[in-house]
Design an enzyme around this catalytic site. Sequence first.
Site, PDB file in Angstrom:
ATOM      1  N   CYS A 216      58.710  63.799  38.054  1.00  0.00           N
ATOM      2  CA  CYS A 216      58.421  64.440  39.366  1.00  0.00           C
ATOM      3  C   CYS A 216      58.393  66.021  39.277  1.00  0.00           C
ATOM      4  CB  CYS A 216      59.291  64.145  40.508  1.00  0.00           C
ATOM      5  SG  CYS A 216      61.053  64.674  40.062  1.00  0.00           S
TER       6      CYS A 216
ATOM      7  N   CYS B  92      74.382  62.814  18.517  1.00  0.00           N
ATOM      8  CA  CYS B  92      74.423  61.374  19.249  1.00  0.00           C
ATOM      9  C   CYS B  92      72.919  60.751  18.966  1.00  0.00           C
ATOM     10  CB  CYS B  92      74.836  61.315  20.362  1.00  0.00           C
ATOM     11  SG  CYS B  92      73.810  62.110  21.617  1.00  0.00           S
TER      12      CYS B  92
ATOM     13  N   HIS C 283      65.510  57.424  36.348  1.00  0.00           N
ATOM     14  CA  HIS C 283      66.535  57.072  35.128  1.00  0.00           C
ATOM     15  C   HIS C 283      66.342  58.203  34.042  1.00  0.00           C
ATOM     16  CE1 HIS C 283      69.380  55.262  32.189  1.00  0.00           C
ATOM     17  NE2 HIS C 283      68.580  55.239  31.224  1.00  0.00           N
TER      18      HIS C 283
ATOM     19  N   HIS D 239      72.672  58.867  30.227  1.00  0.00           N
ATOM     20  CA  HIS D 239      74.222  58.602  30.813  1.00  0.00           C
ATOM     21  C   HIS D 239      75.008  59.792  30.595  1.00  0.00           C
ATOM     22  CE1 HIS D 239      72.472  54.454  30.318  1.00  0.00           C
ATOM     23  NE2 HIS D 239      73.486  54.190  31.091  1.00  0.00           N
TER      24      HIS D 239
ATOM     25  N   ASP E  20      83.524  70.820  22.450  1.00  0.00           N
ATOM     26  CA  ASP E  20      83.976  72.206  23.111  1.00  0.00           C
ATOM     27  C   ASP E  20      82.924  72.768  23.641  1.00  0.00           C
ATOM     28  OD1 ASP E  20      85.527  74.227  23.107  1.00  0.00           O
ATOM     29  OD2 ASP E  20      84.577  75.003  21.445  1.00  0.00           O
TER      30      ASP E  20
ATOM     31  N   ARG F 289      79.350  65.164  28.225  1.00  0.00           N
ATOM     32  CA  ARG F 289      77.989  65.104  27.484  1.00  0.00           C
ATOM     33  C   ARG F 289      77.180  64.337  28.477  1.00  0.00           C
ATOM     34  NH1 ARG F 289      75.805  61.488  23.722  1.00  0.00           N
ATOM     35  NH2 ARG F 289      77.892  60.055  23.885  1.00  0.00           N
TER      36      ARG F 289
ATOM     37  N   CYS G  34      73.817  62.702  28.189  1.00  0.00           N
ATOM     38  CA  CYS G  34      73.122  62.124  26.958  1.00  0.00           C
ATOM     39  C   CYS G  34      71.519  61.826  27.711  1.00  0.00           C
ATOM     40  CB  CYS G  34      73.737  60.876  26.456  1.00  0.00           C
ATOM     41  SG  CYS G  34      72.941  60.246  25.052  1.00  0.00           S
TER      42      CYS G  34
END
Length: 135
Positions: free
Chosen positions: A51, A66, A104, A107, A115, A121, A123
């Site tokens: 959007c 990650c 979506h 997460h 730190d 976080r 992700c």
Amino acid sequence: MGYKVEKSDEEWRAQLTDEEYQVLRQAGTERAFTGEYTDTKTVGVYNCRACGAELFRSTTKFESHCGWPSFYDPSATDAVETREDRSLPGRPRTEVLCATCGSHLGHVFEGEGYDTPTDLRYCINSIAIRLEPTE
């Protein structure tokens, strides 16, 4: 839930690529270390790919190693919504959604020892966002 941008499933399918649709509208996840923004250091604003709403700023992006872009704070308190995600048995998570269209994004995890000012976080799937560089 009423969002500011509401479209039918057919409208979302017409607007998004198959991969975007799978992540943004079906809560999928892109493979780790494959997204275009995982290692990006470009200064700018990250908007929702569905959007166009502003979600995150590069000033809150950090290297978490990650496999997905990580941010410690959304650009505004009302930019994203969260809800419980129990899709993985025995591993509850907190899902992050665009507050404007309900797509979506990824997460959010807390207390992982990074730190950062928030100890959070976010992700986020690269395919769920689009970087608008600033000069």
